[in-house]
Design an enzyme around this catalytic site. Sequence first.
Site, PDB file in Angstrom:
ATOM      1  CE1 TYR A 154      22.447  -3.298  -4.983  1.00 38.84           C
ATOM      2  CE2 TYR A 154      24.701  -3.618  -5.726  1.00 38.84           C
ATOM      3  CZ  TYR A 154      23.808  -3.137  -4.784  1.00 38.84           C
ATOM      4  OH  TYR A 154      24.257  -2.506  -3.657  1.00 38.84           O
TER       5      TYR A 154
ATOM      6  CD  GLU B 267      17.863  -8.395   2.917  1.00 37.80           C
ATOM      7  OE1 GLU B 267      17.933  -7.298   2.332  1.00 37.80           O
ATOM      8  OE2 GLU B 267      17.743  -9.477   2.314  1.00 37.80           O
TER       9      GLU B 267
ATOM     10  CE1 TYR C 270      13.517  -2.304  -8.057  1.00 35.63           C
ATOM     11  CE2 TYR C 270      13.399  -4.169  -9.557  1.00 35.63           C
ATOM     12  CZ  TYR C 270      14.049  -3.487  -8.544  1.00 35.63           C
ATOM     13  OH  TYR C 270      15.204  -3.973  -8.003  1.00 35.63           O
TER      14      TYR C 270
ATOM     15  CG  MET D 118      20.263   4.399   5.950  1.00 41.33           C
ATOM     16  SD  MET D 118      18.764   3.671   5.272  1.00 41.33           S
ATOM     17  CE  MET D 118      19.392   2.720   3.899  1.00 41.33           C
TER      18      MET D 118
ATOM     19  CD  GLU E  77      13.977  -4.235  -1.371  1.00 44.25           C
ATOM     20  OE1 GLU E  77      14.007  -4.687  -0.195  1.00 44.25           O
ATOM     21  OE2 GLU E  77      14.678  -4.669  -2.280  1.00 44.25           O
TER      22      GLU E  77
ATOM     23  CG  PHE F 244      17.901  -7.242  -5.874  1.00 47.13           C
ATOM     24  CD1 PHE F 244      17.638  -8.454  -5.271  1.00 47.13           C
ATOM     25  CD2 PHE F 244      18.806  -6.381  -5.268  1.00 47.13           C
ATOM     26  CE1 PHE F 244      18.265  -8.811  -4.097  1.00 47.13           C
ATOM     27  CE2 PHE F 244      19.443  -6.730  -4.086  1.00 47.13           C
ATOM     28  CZ  PHE F 244      19.175  -7.949  -3.511  1.00 47.13           C
TER      29      PHE F 244
END
Length: 649
Positions: A197, A425, A207, A401, A416, A200
């Site tokens: 993370y 992905e 972002y 989700m 994302e 990223f």
Amino acid sequence: MPMAPAAGPEPQMRGLDSDDGEGASTGSGTGHGEGDVDDPWDWWHQLRTLCDFHPRLNLALEVPADLPGEVSLLRWLAEPVKAFHLDADLFMANQRGFPVLSRLHQGFLKDVMVRTNYHFLVGGRLDARPDSEDTMRSVPGSLEAVSRHAQLYVSYLRHLARSIPDQPAGDALFGSYNEFLQAPLQPLKEHLDSQTYEVFENDPVKYQLYEEAIYQALLAFTRYMHQDGRRIGEGECVCGADAAMAAATATAVCQSGDPGACTCRGPAGHPSPRAIQYSGLAPGRAKALRDRVRNGQTHTEWGCLGEGACRCLEDWAAEGPEAEAEALETGLGSFAGGPIVVAVVGAGRGPLVNCTLQAAARSGRAVSVLALDKNPNAVLTLHDRARNEWGSAVTVFGGDMRDWRPPAPVDVLVSELLGSFGDNELSPECLDAAQAVLRPDGRGISVPACYTSHLAPVTSPRLHEQIRGFAAKEKPLDPKWLETHYVVRLRNTMLLARPRAVFHFRHPSPFLPGGHAAEGASGGDPGRGPGPDRLRRLHTNDRHTVLHFTSTCAASLTGFAGYFDCTLFGSVHMSTHPRTHSPDMESWFPCFFPLRTPVDVRPGDRISLQVWRRSSATAVWYEWALLAPVVGQIHNSGGRSCSMLLASS
Ligand SMILES: C[S@@+](CC[C@H](N)C(=O)[O-])C[C@H]1O[C@@H](n2cnc3c(N)ncnc32)[C@H](O)[C@@H]1O
């Protein structure tokens, strides 16, 4: 190995920009045809083919006085070059007698020095240069003299390396990943660790693009609601009157200048200060407008403020003075109808939640953010940030989700889940299921809105050798590594043609609940188009296509490089495609789809590739097969070597 024939033609390069589509003619002779060994690259290619691409066969290239052109250089750099050899004769003496290179050679060396860590060898008559002060102190021809002279060449090359302008931040940070094959992440199957993370989050470009896209989505969502003549949020005036729209968007100006003659629908009059409070204007602007209205102004540069045009006034009146007071205090915060509901699904440690809050502040829209992730460690961080940083604007959820039921219909769905090849992905599978949380009227928005993958044929014998190395580690040799796709930062890999679009995905899918077409179908009226079940059946994320390319030069085709481009929302695009790459973005390296056996191609050769995206109940995978210049086997048939699992850990 010399880099170029003593005096010969540069390998022909049909520009990547030229039409390399169907019907392109085959290449003319260029001195690089079959059996023509004038070009040193052909000698090398024959030698390493005879040695079966042996991994310990590496190259030292002799830098010629006549430098090779760009094509030669790019093609050589895709080979396993370890060193460049410079003959002392290439150097001149400067005024103080020190050896230096011509400007052209300086540029050439700097260009290769930034690409990777090559060795530089200097040979020949090192002491042939005019003596400098340093070297005159030793006996000519002695070991000491040669060593002193050699030192001067070394110092000069070091000076050249130091004089290279600062590398772009990405090269400085990620240079060690160049041509280094990695297994693609599977964030659905596995829980990402904190370090991943962090990587990223270290790329601000992604972002920034997301924040801008969410900002545009919030504005667009408000506009949709106006167009629909519906009320949204805390009193976004959606009466459909030109005046209300003008006030909300500050774009139109009432032409009449006279309340009596106002062309806006509804009687003109004094608008309620609350109507303005809730009109969707940023709080500062709304206050200015409210003050004017309190002073009896009915027309402003923002347009006619005809009170009667606004249906919402009735609702506001019904809410009573307390609601008014609260709403006035919190700006656009908490009136009946609620703020715009933004769900960040796959929120990780929360950077897209930040983007959402910043976009909301910029747009003057009130938002309620729902942040969801399936990774329990990330969810802990999200809870911590909600408590200490974000406050009540953000509610955190843990779970997948695909079966999430949020407390309210979602207006904007932010995610994302993109991989190096766009959909690898499993963004399509996750978002198709997640879009069921969108508002049922088909007005829900997804950020990203759509994405497309792209492939280009490449030559990279280095990558081929690396993969063969993986396969050879297992006895018997395991072919799965030769038909697996990888992630790799391609710096010394040469594209043989321009990338072509492969698979496209769009969100929300019009064929599923939450999508635009689904809205009409969900009414269940059999006479009015396909019902939801049929729409669902029409929907699939399996795809296949045939791509055609024309090779720009003679090379060993070793595989295909994969990229994606994406419309996040409105005018905001995010891309790893070489032609449209988002500047300085390093969040994704390209993909590489190898060929089990490299294929020789010549300039103008047609290269055709068939690609499939296929799925079962448990996994999604790619298959690929070369159709031209020779027909090859299907790679990864049935997902036997590499697939993306649909089960979440
Ligand atoms: C590529 S990361 C992005 C994280 C974060 N949004 C960022 O931009 O830094 C994808 C995230 O989605 C989460 N994820 C993937 N599939 C999911 C699913 N089906 N349900 C919920 N979360 C999921 C992963 O756990 C991971 O945190």
